[in-house]
Write a protein that holds these residues in place. Structure first.
Motif, short mmCIF file in Angstrom:
data_model
loop_
_atom_site.label_atom_id
_atom_site.label_comp_id
_atom_site.label_asym_id
_atom_site.label_seq_id
_atom_site.Cartn_x
_atom_site.Cartn_y
_atom_site.Cartn_z
N PRO A 238 0.81 -1.23 0.00
CA PRO A 238 0.00 0.00 0.00
C PRO A 238 0.83 1.27 0.00
N THR A 239 2.01 1.26 0.66
CA THR A 239 2.83 2.48 0.66
C THR A 239 3.33 2.81 -0.74
N SER A 240 3.59 1.79 -1.56
CA SER A 240 4.00 2.03 -2.94
C SER A 240 2.88 2.68 -3.73
N LEU A 241 1.67 2.18 -3.55
CA LEU A 241 0.53 2.72 -4.29
C LEU A 241 0.24 4.16 -3.87
N VAL A 242 0.36 4.45 -2.59
CA VAL A 242 0.16 5.83 -2.12
C VAL A 242 1.24 6.73 -2.70
N TYR A 243 2.48 6.27 -2.69
CA TYR A 243 3.59 7.05 -3.25
C TYR A 243 3.38 7.30 -4.74
N ILE A 244 3.00 6.26 -5.46
CA ILE A 244 2.82 6.38 -6.91
C ILE A 244 1.63 7.27 -7.26
N GLN A 264 3.37 -6.50 3.01
CA GLN A 264 4.83 -6.60 3.03
C GLN A 264 5.52 -5.35 3.54
N ASP A 265 4.81 -4.23 3.54
CA ASP A 265 5.46 -2.98 3.93
C ASP A 265 4.92 -2.39 5.24
N THR A 266 3.65 -2.59 5.52
CA THR A 266 3.05 -2.01 6.73
C THR A 266 2.72 -3.07 7.78
#
Length: 330
Positions: A238-244, A264-266
């Protein structure tokens, strides 16, 4: 949004075509010129009034996954989108490959010159041993040949095709005689960002979006730019999607794993990320979710159980539901 059907990695719906035709097609022009140099004039548009046919890792029931041949075959057989997983080489070139290790789907074991490259890394909390893409340059990766993942699939094309880059993948879609969309997944971004460094402090996500922009991919779902070059971006992180979401307005899908696997990230549980509160949060960044199929229709002792309410709850938050790259429900 229309329903979306995929080969789901098993090549359903793709009829066999003689390998000879593939060889001739590959030899007829330079291998995926970048950017696309093939002109098809006015190409037939993407059909949005019916379910999309998404070729999951290409037509990989017949041809080894994530190869140029698998994607070209899928296009020949009518795919609306070609799906891929994006990882990185040691020197920061984005490649189309599913696993962070090369062991299961390449002939790496036959390359004695790389015998000392085997490593053990932490991958999503699990100590994993093998030959990792991040320990090989693109030039070295191009020496390998891809093979079928499963023994019950056709083995005759093993060893015939190399790993391809993300840009080569894009060129395959752009060179198609009709509009074909792409459906890339940002694979293991936490792991990639730990092991690969780009100039200027750029991240895996920056590199990924930069390539999409280089080839003209932009626009929200069903916008005019999107219809010209259709794209969905997927990730389990989810952090990748928010960043993107701050880099591109192209539609994104939040992939959700089995109920036993945290993000995998949070490190959030399945129950947290499928709660009404979280669905209400994530809808600001994605157009839909992509849960594991068993979380929609559970299976017990090989028998289908009563469907869950996840699809209905997602829809109540104006989210589409992409079932493990197989189905997208309105």
């Amino acid at each position: 949004m229309p329903s979306t059907c995929s080969g789901s990695g098993f090549g359903f719906g793709f009829a066999p075509i003689l390998f000879l035709s593939l060889v001739v097609a590959c030899a007829a022009r330079p291998l995926y010129p970048l950017p696309s140099k093939v002109s098809h004039g006015s190409r037939l548009p993407l059909q949005t009034s019916r379910p999309y046919n998404i070729a999951h890792r290409g037509s990989n029931g017949e041809i080894p996954e994530e190869t140029s041949a698998a994607y070209m075959r899928a296009i020949e057989e009518g795919a609306d989108f070609i799906e891929t997983d994006i990882l990185s080489s040691k020197d920061g070139v984005l490649i189309c490959f599913h696993d962070v290790t090369l062991d299961d789907t390449t002939d790496i074991a036959d390359h004695k010159e790389f015998a000392n490259r085997k490593r053990t890394y932490d991958v999503q909390g699990v100590n994993t041993t093998g030959f990792f893409t991040v320990d090989f340059t693109l030039k070295e990766l191009k020496l390998l040949r891809v093979k079928q993942r499963f023994s019950f699939r056709d083995q005759q094309y093993n060893g015939k095709f190399p790993i391809i880059t993300f840009e080569e993948f894009i060129a395959i879609a752009l060179d198609a005689p009709r509009i074909v969309g792409i459906y890339p997944e940002i694979k293991n971004p936490i792991f990639i960002n730990q092991h690969v460094k780009w100039p200027g402090g750029k991240l895996f996500e920056d590199k990924f979006v930069g390539i999409l922009k280089k080839y003209g991919y932009k626009g929200s779902y069903l916008s005019e730019p999107w219809l010209k070059q259709p794209l969905f971006i997927q990730s389990f992180a989810p952090t990748s999607l928010v960043y993107i979401s701050n880099l591109t307005d192209s539609p994104k899908i939040f992939l959700i794993d089995d109920i036993t696997i945290p993000t995998q990230d949070t490190n959030q549980s399945y129950w947290e990320i499928t709660s009404d509160a979280y669905l209400d949060y994530i809808k600001d960044y994605v157009v839909g979710i992509g849960p594991w199929k068993d979380t929609i229709v559970p299976v017990l002792d090989n028998y289908l159980q009563t469907p869950t309410d996840l699809v209905a709850r997602a829809h109540s938050h104006d989210l589409q539901v992409n079932l493990a790259s197989v189905l997208i429900f309105m």
